[in-house]
Design a protein around this motif. Sequence first.
Motif, short mmCIF file in Angstrom:
data_model
loop_
_atom_site.label_atom_id
_atom_site.label_comp_id
_atom_site.label_asym_id
_atom_site.label_seq_id
_atom_site.Cartn_x
_atom_site.Cartn_y
_atom_site.Cartn_z
N ALA A 291 0.84 -1.21 0.00
CA ALA A 291 0.00 0.00 0.00
C ALA A 291 0.87 1.25 0.00
O ALA A 291 0.58 2.21 -0.72
CB ALA A 291 -0.93 -0.01 1.21
N ARG A 292 1.95 1.24 0.79
CA ARG A 292 2.86 2.39 0.82
C ARG A 292 3.50 2.58 -0.55
O ARG A 292 3.62 3.70 -1.05
CB ARG A 292 3.93 2.20 1.88
CG ARG A 292 3.48 2.66 3.26
CD ARG A 292 4.66 2.75 4.21
NE ARG A 292 5.28 1.45 4.43
CZ ARG A 292 5.01 0.64 5.44
NH1 ARG A 292 4.13 1.00 6.33
NH2 ARG A 292 5.61 -0.52 5.57
N ARG A 293 3.95 1.47 -1.16
CA ARG A 293 4.56 1.58 -2.49
C ARG A 293 3.56 2.12 -3.51
O ARG A 293 3.91 2.97 -4.34
CB ARG A 293 5.08 0.22 -2.95
CG ARG A 293 6.38 -0.16 -2.29
CD ARG A 293 6.95 -1.40 -2.94
NE ARG A 293 7.26 -2.32 -1.88
CZ ARG A 293 7.18 -3.63 -1.92
NH1 ARG A 293 6.82 -4.22 -3.04
NH2 ARG A 293 7.48 -4.37 -0.90
N LEU A 294 2.33 1.62 -3.44
CA LEU A 294 1.31 2.11 -4.38
C LEU A 294 1.00 3.58 -4.14
O LEU A 294 0.79 4.34 -5.09
CB LEU A 294 0.03 1.27 -4.24
CG LEU A 294 0.12 -0.15 -4.78
CD1 LEU A 294 -1.16 -0.92 -4.45
CD2 LEU A 294 0.38 -0.16 -6.27
N GLN A 295 1.00 4.00 -2.87
CA GLN A 295 0.77 5.41 -2.56
C GLN A 295 1.88 6.27 -3.13
O GLN A 295 1.63 7.32 -3.73
CB GLN A 295 0.66 5.61 -1.04
CG GLN A 295 0.41 7.04 -0.63
CD GLN A 295 -0.92 7.56 -1.08
OE1 GLN A 295 -1.90 6.84 -1.08
NE2 GLN A 295 -0.97 8.81 -1.46
N VAL B 221 2.80 9.55 -10.03
CA VAL B 221 1.94 9.70 -11.20
C VAL B 221 1.24 11.05 -11.17
O VAL B 221 1.18 11.75 -12.19
CB VAL B 221 0.92 8.54 -11.28
CG1 VAL B 221 -0.18 8.83 -12.29
CG2 VAL B 221 1.62 7.24 -11.64
N GLN B 222 0.72 11.43 -10.02
CA GLN B 222 0.03 12.72 -9.90
C GLN B 222 1.00 13.87 -10.18
O GLN B 222 0.64 14.83 -10.88
CB GLN B 222 -0.59 12.88 -8.51
CG GLN B 222 -1.43 14.12 -8.36
CD GLN B 222 -2.56 14.18 -9.35
OE1 GLN B 222 -3.21 13.19 -9.63
NE2 GLN B 222 -2.80 15.35 -9.91
N GLU B 223 2.21 13.77 -9.67
CA GLU B 223 3.21 14.82 -9.91
C GLU B 223 3.55 14.90 -11.39
O GLU B 223 3.66 15.99 -11.96
CB GLU B 223 4.48 14.52 -9.10
CG GLU B 223 5.52 15.62 -9.19
CD GLU B 223 6.74 15.32 -8.32
OE1 GLU B 223 7.84 15.66 -8.77
OE2 GLU B 223 6.57 14.78 -7.22
N LEU B 224 3.69 13.74 -12.04
CA LEU B 224 3.97 13.74 -13.47
C LEU B 224 2.81 14.31 -14.28
O LEU B 224 3.02 15.02 -15.26
CB LEU B 224 4.32 12.32 -13.95
CG LEU B 224 5.66 11.78 -13.45
CD1 LEU B 224 5.80 10.30 -13.81
CD2 LEU B 224 6.82 12.58 -14.01
#
Length: 151
Positions: free
Chosen positions: A89-93, A99-102
């Motif tokens: 979950a931490r890795r996915l977060q 992704v959001q930053e990109l």
Amino acid sequence: MASSSQNNFDLNAVPNVQPEIRHSSSLSQTDPFMTNASVMLDDAVTASVARGIISPQDEKLLADRTDVEAINDSMALSIQCASSVSNMARRLQVRGNEVQELRTQVLSLQRRNRGLQQENKELKKLVDLYANDMRKKYSELEMNTNRLQEQ
């Protein structure tokens, strides 16, 4: 599941048995599943069990335990699974944040690109106007030069 065995379960103990390797239908052909491996001793097998595969070796290990030992072993396994899920979950977060930053960067670059395209159109218009103005002046200069030569 109750047994008269009073041995403590050692998570670091490795059975002295050559692993029997087979391919499970739920695993890819590149991921062998060892039927006598232990979910409590091997992270890869733990991941397989988390996907719903039960190891026969674990059934044997748990069958020889007392109820208390089996519960403790199950709790240890549950904690390992919860830890794995938490780590995932931490890795996915983190990946989601990346992704959001990109996406934000892409939107910013798209806006900048639109601004530069508009600026390029305006500059092209100015260059065209300047070129037309220079042609007119060149034509006038040529006409004046021709008149002077005629005189």
